[in-house]
Design a protein around this motif. Structure first.
Motif, PDB file in Angstrom:
ATOM      1  N   PRO A 147       0.849  -1.202   0.000  1.00 36.45           N
ATOM      2  CA  PRO A 147       0.000   0.000   0.000  1.00 36.45           C
ATOM      3  C   PRO A 147       0.883   1.250   0.000  1.00 36.45           C
ATOM      4  N   LEU A 148       0.332   2.337  -0.547  1.00 40.42           N
ATOM      5  CA  LEU A 148       1.085   3.592  -0.606  1.00 40.42           C
ATOM      6  C   LEU A 148       1.490   4.075   0.777  1.00 40.42           C
ATOM      7  N   SER A 149       0.672   3.778   1.788  1.00 46.40           N
ATOM      8  CA  SER A 149       1.005   4.214   3.149  1.00 46.40           C
ATOM      9  C   SER A 149       2.303   3.554   3.624  1.00 46.40           C
ATOM     10  N   ASN A 150       2.473   2.268   3.248  1.00 46.28           N
ATOM     11  CA  ASN A 150       3.712   1.578   3.618  1.00 46.28           C
ATOM     12  C   ASN A 150       4.911   2.210   2.931  1.00 46.28           C
ATOM     13  N   LEU A 151       4.748   2.530   1.649  1.00 45.06           N
ATOM     14  CA  LEU A 151       5.844   3.152   0.911  1.00 45.06           C
ATOM     15  C   LEU A 151       6.193   4.516   1.511  1.00 45.06           C
ATOM     16  N   ARG A 152       5.166   5.255   1.910  1.00 40.14           N
ATOM     17  CA  ARG A 152       5.392   6.564   2.526  1.00 40.14           C
ATOM     18  C   ARG A 152       6.139   6.405   3.853  1.00 40.14           C
ATOM     19  N   ASP A 153       5.702   5.459   4.690  1.00 37.82           N
ATOM     20  CA  ASP A 153       6.358   5.243   5.988  1.00 37.82           C
ATOM     21  C   ASP A 153       7.820   4.815   5.788  1.00 37.82           C
ATOM     22  N   LEU A 170       1.621   4.481 -15.987  1.00 40.93           N
ATOM     23  CA  LEU A 170       1.292   5.898 -16.101  1.00 40.93           C
ATOM     24  C   LEU A 170      -0.206   6.121 -15.941  1.00 40.93           C
ATOM     25  N   SER A 171      -0.956   5.044 -15.991  1.00 37.70           N
ATOM     26  CA  SER A 171      -2.417   5.126 -15.845  1.00 37.70           C
ATOM     27  C   SER A 171      -2.783   5.109 -14.364  1.00 37.70           C
ATOM     28  N   ALA A 172      -4.067   5.099 -14.108  1.00 37.88           N
ATOM     29  CA  ALA A 172      -4.543   5.089 -12.720  1.00 37.88           C
ATOM     30  C   ALA A 172      -4.105   3.806 -12.020  1.00 37.88           C
ATOM     31  N   SER A 173      -3.824   3.901 -10.702  1.00 36.53           N
ATOM     32  CA  SER A 173      -3.400   2.748  -9.924  1.00 36.53           C
ATOM     33  C   SER A 173      -4.517   1.695  -9.874  1.00 36.53           C
ATOM     34  N   THR A 174      -4.093   0.424  -9.922  1.00 35.12           N
ATOM     35  CA  THR A 174      -5.021  -0.696  -9.815  1.00 35.12           C
ATOM     36  C   THR A 174      -4.475  -1.672  -8.781  1.00 35.12           C
ATOM     37  N   SER A 175      -5.148  -2.809  -8.641  1.00 30.29           N
ATOM     38  CA  SER A 175      -4.676  -3.819  -7.680  1.00 30.29           C
ATOM     39  C   SER A 175      -3.378  -4.471  -8.139  1.00 30.29           C
ATOM     40  N   SER A 176      -3.080  -4.383  -9.458  1.00 31.02           N
ATOM     41  CA  SER A 176      -1.876  -5.046  -9.971  1.00 31.02           C
ATOM     42  C   SER A 176      -0.790  -4.067 -10.403  1.00 31.02           C
ATOM     43  N   LEU A 178       0.779   0.184  -9.842  1.00 28.69           N
ATOM     44  CA  LEU A 178       0.718   1.466  -9.151  1.00 28.69           C
ATOM     45  C   LEU A 178       1.144   2.583 -10.088  1.00 28.69           C
ATOM     46  N   ASN A 179       0.420   3.681 -10.054  1.00 22.18           N
ATOM     47  CA  ASN A 179       0.771   4.856 -10.840  1.00 22.18           C
ATOM     48  C   ASN A 179       2.035   5.487 -10.251  1.00 22.18           C
ATOM     49  N   ILE A 180       3.016   5.799 -11.108  1.00 22.37           N
ATOM     50  CA  ILE A 180       4.298   6.287 -10.594  1.00 22.37           C
ATOM     51  C   ILE A 180       4.153   7.674  -9.967  1.00 22.37           C
ATOM     52  N   GLY A 181       3.179   8.448 -10.447  1.00 21.11           N
ATOM     53  CA  GLY A 181       2.919   9.746  -9.824  1.00 21.11           C
ATOM     54  C   GLY A 181       2.387   9.580  -8.419  1.00 21.11           C
ATOM     55  N   ASP A 182       1.507   8.564  -8.217  1.00 17.88           N
ATOM     56  CA  ASP A 182       0.987   8.294  -6.877  1.00 17.88           C
ATOM     57  C   ASP A 182       2.126   7.913  -5.927  1.00 17.88           C
ATOM     58  N   ILE A 183       3.057   7.082  -6.415  1.00 17.98           N
ATOM     59  CA  ILE A 183       4.169   6.646  -5.553  1.00 17.98           C
ATOM     60  C   ILE A 183       5.072   7.831  -5.216  1.00 17.98           C
ATOM     61  N   PHE A 184       5.397   8.628  -6.239  1.00 18.82           N
ATOM     62  CA  PHE A 184       6.318   9.746  -6.037  1.00 18.82           C
ATOM     63  C   PHE A 184       5.740  10.743  -5.034  1.00 18.82           C
ATOM     64  N   THR A 185       4.479  11.057  -5.164  1.00 17.31           N
ATOM     65  CA  THR A 185       3.884  12.092  -4.315  1.00 17.31           C
ATOM     66  C   THR A 185       3.453  11.560  -2.951  1.00 17.31           C
ATOM     67  N   ALA A 186       3.393  10.224  -2.810  1.00 16.99           N
ATOM     68  CA  ALA A 186       2.930   9.649  -1.539  1.00 16.99           C
ATOM     69  C   ALA A 186       3.837  10.045  -0.385  1.00 16.99           C
ATOM     70  N   SER A 187       5.129  10.185  -0.660  1.00 18.18           N
ATOM     71  CA  SER A 187       6.061  10.473   0.423  1.00 18.18           C
ATOM     72  C   SER A 187       6.232  11.964   0.688  1.00 18.18           C
ATOM     73  N   LEU A 188       5.632  12.820  -0.173  1.00 22.34           N
ATOM     74  CA  LEU A 188       5.789  14.261  -0.001  1.00 22.34           C
ATOM     75  C   LEU A 188       4.959  14.756   1.180  1.00 22.34           C
ATOM     76  N   THR A 189       5.503  15.728   1.885  1.00 23.04           N
ATOM     77  CA  THR A 189       4.772  16.351   2.985  1.00 23.04           C
ATOM     78  C   THR A 189       4.803  17.862   2.794  1.00 23.04           C
ATOM     79  N   SER A 190       3.782  18.541   3.225  1.00 25.51           N
ATOM     80  CA  SER A 190       3.742  19.998   3.099  1.00 25.51           C
ATOM     81  C   SER A 190       3.335  20.603   4.429  1.00 25.51           C
ATOM     82  N   ASP A 191       4.051  21.654   4.828  1.00 23.11           N
ATOM     83  CA  ASP A 191       3.687  22.353   6.060  1.00 23.11           C
ATOM     84  C   ASP A 191       2.888  23.622   5.765  1.00 23.11           C
TER      85      ASP A 191
END
Length: 848
Positions: A147-153, A170-176, A178-191
């Motif tokens: 899950p993206l949460s695990n990758l973020r942690d 490059l398409s929307a994430s599915t069960s098989s 993951l969208n690379i944009g979703d992975i890249f941005t999952a770890s980003l944080t903003s204050d």
């Protein structure tokens, strides 16, 4: 910094591959053909842990542009120490993380851990073990996807996830997938309250401006490869959509805190800034500004302008580049060098722009060269090298370089500086030696050392044929040595005998026969006694050179110390023989074997031993950078169990002279070291000498050098050398102690009185009639001395260099009664109960 790394094997969609390359390095297997070997794409190479080690392929991959290689632990012992640590990632299974030694951990830049599941707590603990190293984590199973949460942690914990490219899209994430944009941005944080990320936009390393990105804009940039940002007023901002000043995105990186981004782009159109400038921070400067000007002039240079002439007349441009290069080579002061370098850059960049090459292309070429592990010898091409005539004495001559040296009328002079006006930075520069690229040389000699280690005599014979041009049937000579191999001119033999007697007498006086015995407390007697190192290897440079002096300086103290085995290694002549002078010295010092080999192969043979070459415990002797690198390599290999005498660098001398000196003597002393090689270090510290007195020494240097057979070498070494003006003898000696020269020559009034002030020097030569040459050959002291500033820590070779010291202690009953409680208390404090018990069990026995 990357948010994640993709593992690319085969069959990856080209658009997906392009997008992944914008986000950081790709991990490629050795069988992957997704990216060509010579591609500019940043990549790590993952080697198959079931395959046999092929060091040549590792080097080839790095030379072809790979940033790092990922190797299994089974290969580490052969690779670590040969390949630079920053280029290696260690492949680990989750079960063998704790088996990594400190040496192995320090020899790599990071680890790639294969794990069946993403246990963030476990990875966090691993990160603490590998402090300062990059942690990459590869889930062995892609089903189910993490899950993206695990990758973020995982990313927040300081580790970088590695995901198989087959599970990315490059398409929307599915069960098989993951969208690379979703992975890249999952770890980003903003204050920020609006959730945006500050984004620095750069081109060729120069900042164009500061903008903001959103998750949506980042995803679109990743997919399209275009600069897309988030306007705080107008929403999604596709750069150049209306102005035409678009951007091609080369790389998107996240900072170490995961809250800011950097977009590296190629800007088109009028520029990035809304004021129609290239940058929001002002106009370009330096090389960027020059490139912009030259491109403008290439497109529309005024008729008859000088720049237009250069573009239209390639021969004129070529002549100017060569002229400015020559002037840069002969410049002396900091200001002159900067001025001439600026001229050269101008003409060189004109040549590049004319061919469509920009600063960014040059930087990419530099980056690619920097990734090479192996290096060419770096010798100048024949047209830039003046071929010297062989000297009549048959000694080796160093290669001649630089166009400036071809002018026989140019004065041979040193650079002059004044300590009283020098800044701290300038003074530090006076003390600096040439940079020794130890890691680079060790990488080069590693394969040679490994071959000799594995194949012994067979490898020795091959390398001797290759490097020394001598075809041998055997590598080693044992005594008694044939009389005909030691036939000498009577005068030479007599000179060697006198030198041997003096060196032997001085080194024999250094033998400490009596043990040191001290009763530290009643009943406790401690002692120290010496024993010779049993087996020593002496490297004597040879080939075309004749160096009996080095054989004496190494062989005599070994003989005096009582070493049981003395192995002399020296390169053979082309006919396979050893020079009779070295053979004769080997006979005098009682050598037990002579190894007919040079270079790294000789060092390896003595370190590990072969069927015919005895293994030694310590290796001594000077040599070129190949020999030095091999000595450093084997002393760090616990399998070799061998030590070396000291690190080595170019020969050097520092002369301190006041107004009582004879200029011709000082010049002769300077030249005696300057002739060793083009990288020799020669320094004169002039104590209260007038400009006329300094000029008199300079005149003698120039005059005497022209009459010497190695004048072409001196033409290179002397201009790199220094005259440093000092206001007093004390200031001169303080500078000398900071410099820590190999040879220190003192031309001062009452020179011997200054000896107590000397703290750092290899060997000191006192007064006008003590030339350094005498120490090199026959006065009795040793000429194998620390260079490169190591006189701060090392002594020159002496009798005790061939000995080791052992301590012992003997304690009586009364002695243990007094000392035992002290020892037990300290052992208890350190938590070492067995230590305390070893004392108390005896104390109880005494009272029983």
């Amino acid at each position: 910094m990357a948010s994640f790394l993709p593992l690319v094997e085969a069959g990856v969609d080209e658009s997906l591959l392009s997008s992944l390359a914008r986000l950081g390095p790709l991990i490629l297997t050795t069988t992957s053909d997704a990216v060509p070997l010579d591609s500019a794409i940043d990549r790590y190479i993952l080697f198959d842990q079931s395959a046999p080690l092929d060091l040549d392929e590792i080097v080839q991959r790095l030379d072809s542009g790979a940033t790092k290689v990922i190797i299994p632990t089974a290969w580490a012992k052969e690779v670590v120490g040969i390949i630079p640590a920053e280029r290696i990632i260690l492949l680990l299974d989750v079960n063998n993380v704790s088996a990594v030694s400190d040496k192995l951990r320090n020899g790599v830049s990071g680890v790639l851990i294969k794990t069946p599941s993403l246990d963030v707590d476990f990875i966090t603990s691993v990160s603490r073990f590998f402090t300062g190293k990059a942690i990459h984590v590869l889930p062995e199973s892609t089903s189910p996807l993490p899950p993206l949460s695990n990758l973020r942690d995982l990313r927040t914990a300081g580790a970088i996830p590695v995901l198989n490219a087959a599970s990315l899209t490059l398409s929307a994430s599915t069960s098989s997938q993951l969208n690379i944009g979703d992975i890249f941005t999952a770890s980003l944080t903003s204050d920020r309250p609006d959730g945006l990320f500050p984004t620095v936009v750069t081109e060729d390393g120069r900042s164009l401006g500061l903008v903001y990105s959103s998750v949506e804009s980042v995803k679109e940039s990743i997919i399209t490869g275009k600069g897309v940002y988030q306007s705080r007023k107008h929403g999604l901002w596709r750069k150049g959509e209306t102005s035409g000043a678009t951007q091609e995105v080369l790389r998107i990186r996240v900072d170490c805190d995961l809250d800011a981004l950097e977009f590296s782009v190629v800007q088109t159109g009028v520029g990035f800034c809304h004021l129609n400038r290239a940058s929001c921070f002002g106009e370009a400067e330096g090389l960027s500004a020059l490139e912009k000007t030259l491109r403008s002039r290439l497109a529309s240079a005024p008729e008859g302008s000088y720049t237009q002439r250069l573009f239209k007349d390639p021969k004129l441009l070529q002549a100017k580049i060569m002229e400015e290069a020559d002037e840069l080579c002969t410049a002396n002061t900091k200001e002159e060098i900067a001025f001439e370098a600026a001229d050269l850059f101008y003409f060189a960049l004109t040549r590049c722009v004319a061919a469509g090459v920009g600063v960014a292309d040059i930087e990419r070429a530099l980056d690619k060269k920097a990734k090479k592990v192996t290096r060419r010898p770096g010798n100048a091409k024949p047209q830039w090298v003046e071929k010297p005539q062989p000297p009549s004495n048959g000694s080796a001559v160093a290669p001649i370089v630089s166009p400036a040296s071809r002018n026989p009328d140019a004065p041979i002079r040193m650079r002059t500086h004044d300590l009283s006006t020098a800044s701290a930075e300038q003074r530090a520069a006076f003390l600096r030696r040439p940079v020794l690229k130890s890691a680079e040389m060790i990488a080069k000699v590693g394969p040679i050392v490994n071959e000799v280690r594995k194949r012994g005599d067979a490898a020795l014979l091959e390398f001797t044929a290759k490097f020394d041009r001598a075809k041998l049937s055997s590598t080693t000579i044992f005594p008694p040595f044939a009389p005909e191999s030691m036939e000498l001119d009577p005068a030479v033999k007599e000179a060697i005998d006198v030198a041997y007697a003096n060196v032997h007498k001085f080194h024999a006086a250094q033998v400490k026969g009596d043990a040191l015995v001290v009763e530290t407390t009643p009943g406790v007697v401690c002692s120290r006694f010496s024993r010779p190192i049993a087996r020593v290897g002496l490297y004597v440079p040879g080939g075309t050179a004749i160096l009996p002096s080095t054989a004496l300086m190494l062989g005599v103290p070994a003989q005096v110390a009582g070493c049981k085995e003395i192995v002399v290694a020296t390169p053979p002549r082309s006919d396979g023989s050893i020079t009779p002078e070295v053979m004769y010295v080997a006979h005098l010092v009682g050598a037990s074997a002579i190894l007919k080999a040079g270079g790294a192969q000789a060092v390896a043979a003595m370190a590990y031993g072969t069927k015919t070459v005895p293994k030694v415990d310590k290796i001594f002797g000077p040599g070129n950078q190949w020999v030095t690198a091999a000595k450093m390599l084997v002393q760090n290999d616990t399998d070799a169990l061998v030590s070396i005498d000291m690190p080595a660098g170019p020969s050097e001398v520092l002369v301190i002279a006041d107004s009582t000196c004879k200029p011709e003597f000082v010049a002769a002393d300077l030249l005696s070291q300057a002739e060793h090689g083009v990288d020799s270090q020669v320094v004169l510290v002039a104590v209260n000498l007038s400009d006329e007195e300094v000029s008199a020494i300079g005149y003698e240097v120039d005059s005497q050098a022209r009459a010497l057979p190695r004048v072409d070498i001196i033409r290179e070494s002397i201009p790199k050398s220094l005259i440093v003006k000092a206001s007093s003898a004390e200031e001169a000696i303080e500078f000398s102690n900071d410099y820590a020269p190999e040879h220190l020559i003192i031309h001062l009034k009452n020179a011997s009185a200054s000896l107590p002030l000397i703290q750092n020097a290899g060997s000191v030569f006192i007064g006008p009639y003590t030339p350094e040459s005498c120490g090199d050959y026959a006065s009795g002291t040793n000429h194998t001395l620390p260079t490169n500033g190591y006189a701060r820590q090392f002594s020159g070779v002496n009798t005790q260099s061939f000995q080791k010291h052992i301590t012992s202690q003997e304690i009586t009953v009364d002695g243990l009664k007094a000392l035992g409680p002290v020892v037990a208390t300290l052992a208890d404090r350190e938590g070492l109960g067995a230590h305390a018990n070893a004392v108390r069990i005896r104390l109880r026995d005494m009272t029983a």
